[in-house]
Scaffold this motif. Sequence first.
Motif, PDB file in Angstrom:
ATOM      1  N   ALA A 171       2.444  12.105  -3.169  1.00  0.00           N
ATOM      2  CA  ALA A 171       1.606  12.711  -4.198  1.00  0.00           C
ATOM      3  C   ALA A 171       0.156  12.329  -3.956  1.00  0.00           C
ATOM      4  N   GLY A 172      -0.720  13.322  -3.762  1.00  0.00           N
ATOM      5  CA  GLY A 172      -2.116  12.997  -3.540  1.00  0.00           C
ATOM      6  C   GLY A 172      -2.954  14.208  -3.183  1.00  0.00           C
ATOM      7  N   ASP A 173      -4.208  13.934  -2.900  1.00  0.00           N
ATOM      8  CA  ASP A 173      -5.154  14.949  -2.444  1.00  0.00           C
ATOM      9  C   ASP A 173      -5.137  14.936  -0.918  1.00  0.00           C
ATOM     10  N   ALA A 174      -4.640  16.005  -0.308  1.00  0.00           N
ATOM     11  CA  ALA A 174      -4.443  16.035   1.143  1.00  0.00           C
ATOM     12  C   ALA A 174      -5.752  15.812   1.896  1.00  0.00           C
ATOM     13  N   THR A 175      -6.841  16.418   1.427  1.00  0.00           N
ATOM     14  CA  THR A 175      -8.130  16.299   2.125  1.00  0.00           C
ATOM     15  C   THR A 175      -8.619  14.857   2.115  1.00  0.00           C
ATOM     16  N   LEU A 176      -8.546  14.210   0.952  1.00  0.00           N
ATOM     17  CA  LEU A 176      -9.027  12.831   0.845  1.00  0.00           C
ATOM     18  C   LEU A 176      -8.129  11.868   1.622  1.00  0.00           C
ATOM     19  N   LEU A 177      -6.820  12.081   1.561  1.00  0.00           N
ATOM     20  CA  LEU A 177      -5.909  11.206   2.307  1.00  0.00           C
ATOM     21  C   LEU A 177      -6.126  11.346   3.809  1.00  0.00           C
ATOM     22  N   ARG A 178      -6.372  12.573   4.253  1.00  0.00           N
ATOM     23  CA  ARG A 178      -6.649  12.791   5.678  1.00  0.00           C
ATOM     24  C   ARG A 178      -7.942  12.083   6.075  1.00  0.00           C
ATOM     25  N   GLN A 179      -8.933  12.122   5.203  1.00  0.00           N
ATOM     26  CA  GLN A 179     -10.190  11.439   5.493  1.00  0.00           C
ATOM     27  C   GLN A 179      -9.982   9.930   5.574  1.00  0.00           C
ATOM     28  N   ALA A 180      -9.155   9.385   4.678  1.00  0.00           N
ATOM     29  CA  ALA A 180      -8.889   7.944   4.693  1.00  0.00           C
ATOM     30  C   ALA A 180      -8.200   7.528   5.993  1.00  0.00           C
ATOM     31  N   LEU A 181      -7.179   8.274   6.400  1.00  0.00           N
ATOM     32  CA  LEU A 181      -6.466   7.949   7.645  1.00  0.00           C
ATOM     33  C   LEU A 181      -7.382   8.114   8.858  1.00  0.00           C
ATOM     34  N   LYS A 182      -8.206   9.159   8.839  1.00  0.00           N
ATOM     35  CA  LYS A 182      -9.125   9.387   9.958  1.00  0.00           C
ATOM     36  C   LYS A 182     -10.137   8.253  10.065  1.00  0.00           C
ATOM     37  N   ASN A 183     -10.666   7.798   8.922  1.00  0.00           N
ATOM     38  CA  ASN A 183     -11.632   6.694   8.941  1.00  0.00           C
ATOM     39  C   ASN A 183     -11.008   5.425   9.519  1.00  0.00           C
ATOM     40  N   LEU A 184      -9.753   5.155   9.137  1.00  0.00           N
ATOM     41  CA  LEU A 184      -9.080   3.956   9.649  1.00  0.00           C
ATOM     42  C   LEU A 184      -8.865   4.047  11.163  1.00  0.00           C
ATOM     43  N   ALA A 185      -8.399   5.215  11.622  1.00  0.00           N
ATOM     44  CA  ALA A 185      -8.167   5.391  13.053  1.00  0.00           C
ATOM     45  C   ALA A 185      -9.476   5.356  13.838  1.00  0.00           C
ATOM     46  N   GLN A 186     -10.515   6.011  13.312  1.00  0.00           N
ATOM     47  CA  GLN A 186     -11.809   6.040  13.984  1.00  0.00           C
ATOM     48  C   GLN A 186     -12.399   4.639  14.069  1.00  0.00           C
ATOM     49  N   ASN A 187     -12.259   3.875  12.996  1.00  0.00           N
ATOM     50  CA  ASN A 187     -12.767   2.505  12.991  1.00  0.00           C
ATOM     51  C   ASN A 187     -12.076   1.666  14.055  1.00  0.00           C
ATOM     52  N   ALA A 188     -10.761   1.866  14.211  1.00  0.00           N
ATOM     53  CA  ALA A 188     -10.010   1.117  15.214  1.00  0.00           C
ATOM     54  C   ALA A 188     -10.475   1.458  16.623  1.00  0.00           C
ATOM     55  N   LEU A 189     -10.666   2.747  16.895  1.00  0.00           N
ATOM     56  CA  LEU A 189     -11.099   3.167  18.231  1.00  0.00           C
ATOM     57  C   LEU A 189     -12.505   2.643  18.534  1.00  0.00           C
ATOM     58  N   GLU A 190     -13.383   2.718  17.546  1.00  0.00           N
ATOM     59  CA  GLU A 190     -14.755   2.239  17.749  1.00  0.00           C
ATOM     60  C   GLU A 190     -14.804   0.724  17.923  1.00  0.00           C
ATOM     61  N   ALA A 191     -13.800   0.027  17.374  1.00  0.00           N
ATOM     62  CA  ALA A 191     -13.756  -1.434  17.511  1.00  0.00           C
ATOM     63  C   ALA A 191     -13.198  -1.866  18.864  1.00  0.00           C
ATOM     64  N   GLY A 192     -12.655  -0.896  19.632  1.00  0.00           N
ATOM     65  CA  GLY A 192     -12.172  -1.225  20.967  1.00  0.00           C
ATOM     66  C   GLY A 192     -10.687  -1.054  21.183  1.00  0.00           C
ATOM     67  N   ALA A 193      -9.983  -0.476  20.206  1.00  0.00           N
ATOM     68  CA  ALA A 193      -8.536  -0.264  20.371  1.00  0.00           C
ATOM     69  C   ALA A 193      -8.273   0.811  21.419  1.00  0.00           C
ATOM     70  N   ARG A 194      -7.212   0.622  22.203  1.00  0.00           N
ATOM     71  CA  ARG A 194      -6.815   1.634  23.182  1.00  0.00           C
ATOM     72  C   ARG A 194      -5.943   2.701  22.542  1.00  0.00           C
ATOM     73  N   ASP A 195      -5.114   2.285  21.578  1.00  0.00           N
ATOM     74  CA  ASP A 195      -4.191   3.212  20.926  1.00  0.00           C
ATOM     75  C   ASP A 195      -4.124   2.926  19.433  1.00  0.00           C
ATOM     76  N   VAL A 196      -3.780   3.972  18.676  1.00  0.00           N
ATOM     77  CA  VAL A 196      -3.605   3.861  17.226  1.00  0.00           C
ATOM     78  C   VAL A 196      -2.303   4.559  16.858  1.00  0.00           C
ATOM     79  N   TRP A 197      -1.517   3.926  15.989  1.00  0.00           N
ATOM     80  CA  TRP A 197      -0.246   4.501  15.553  1.00  0.00           C
ATOM     81  C   TRP A 197      -0.298   4.803  14.060  1.00  0.00           C
ATOM     82  N   LEU A 198       0.045   6.038  13.704  1.00  0.00           N
ATOM     83  CA  LEU A 198       0.137   6.456  12.302  1.00  0.00           C
ATOM     84  C   LEU A 198       1.614   6.560  11.934  1.00  0.00           C
ATOM     85  N   ARG A 199       2.015   5.858  10.869  1.00  0.00           N
ATOM     86  CA  ARG A 199       3.425   5.881  10.456  1.00  0.00           C
ATOM     87  C   ARG A 199       3.518   6.054   8.942  1.00  0.00           C
TER      88      ARG A 199
END
Length: 281
Positions: A171-199
């Motif tokens: 239950a949620g706002d799809a646009t905002l939830l997508r933005q939250a997940l994208k920010n987390l993944a983007q932050n990880a990549l910018e911090a130097g992560a090679r891979d990111v897993w969404l589960r």
Amino acid sequence: MHDTLLVVLTVGILFVVLAIALVLLPRLLREKEKPQRVTEMDMMLASFQTMGSELKALKEQLVVKERLAALGEVSAGIAHEFRNPMSVISGYARLLLKSLPAEDDRRELAEGILQEIGSMNGVMTELLSFSRSEPIQKTSVPVQALLIETMRGFPDRQRIHSAETGTLQCAGDATLLRQALKNLAQNALEAGARDVWLRAASGEMSGKKGVWLTVQDNGPGLDEAGQEKIFTPFYTTKADGTGIGLALVQKIVLAHGGTITVESRKGEGALFRIFLPSDGA
């Protein structure tokens, strides 16, 4: 005579058994009640402890929400104050660029000004996004589609992985939830992560049913001090970071009535866990 004696003995034995039962039965019942009373007391204490934990969590969420709301107002004011002069500077730089011949070295200076204005506009956009407090329009969101759409937002999709979630809904706002997940993944990549897993998986938290969303990476990780500050607005360890991305993630999660935590060790990546309660849970 023999039959009479037998009857008397039988009746006597019955009286003895009855007497023993009358003496021992209350004692046995009392002994049986003790564990039950202890169990009921334990259950009551556990309930009070759960209530205390939930009240503490709600208090912490309220404090965070109030702090984010105040910072949001400040952010909006800053963004509006800066955007006006930035527009003027950008306009003059474009006019200057048009008036200069192609071989003029000063064109590089004008282009540099426009590039910096573009970067500042990006920061102002993030500030305005952080300042908005629009009500959440919750719908039933297919989690699998949410993860796939989040992955599509990255040019290098091979570094973003997602697990099959079947027909799981949240239950949620799809646009905002997508933005939250994208920010987390983007932050990880910018911090130097090679891979990111969404589960994602269904689950419970403090007796409430809902959905767990997790974002895990194999980046440099965080020490304890970094974990404590990670959601603080304007806190960043990146040279060109604004410190707004993860604060915005926390704001989105709290607006959904959820929680977000981070687990990490230096050099071992990070795991962000989001819990979104089901409507009516």
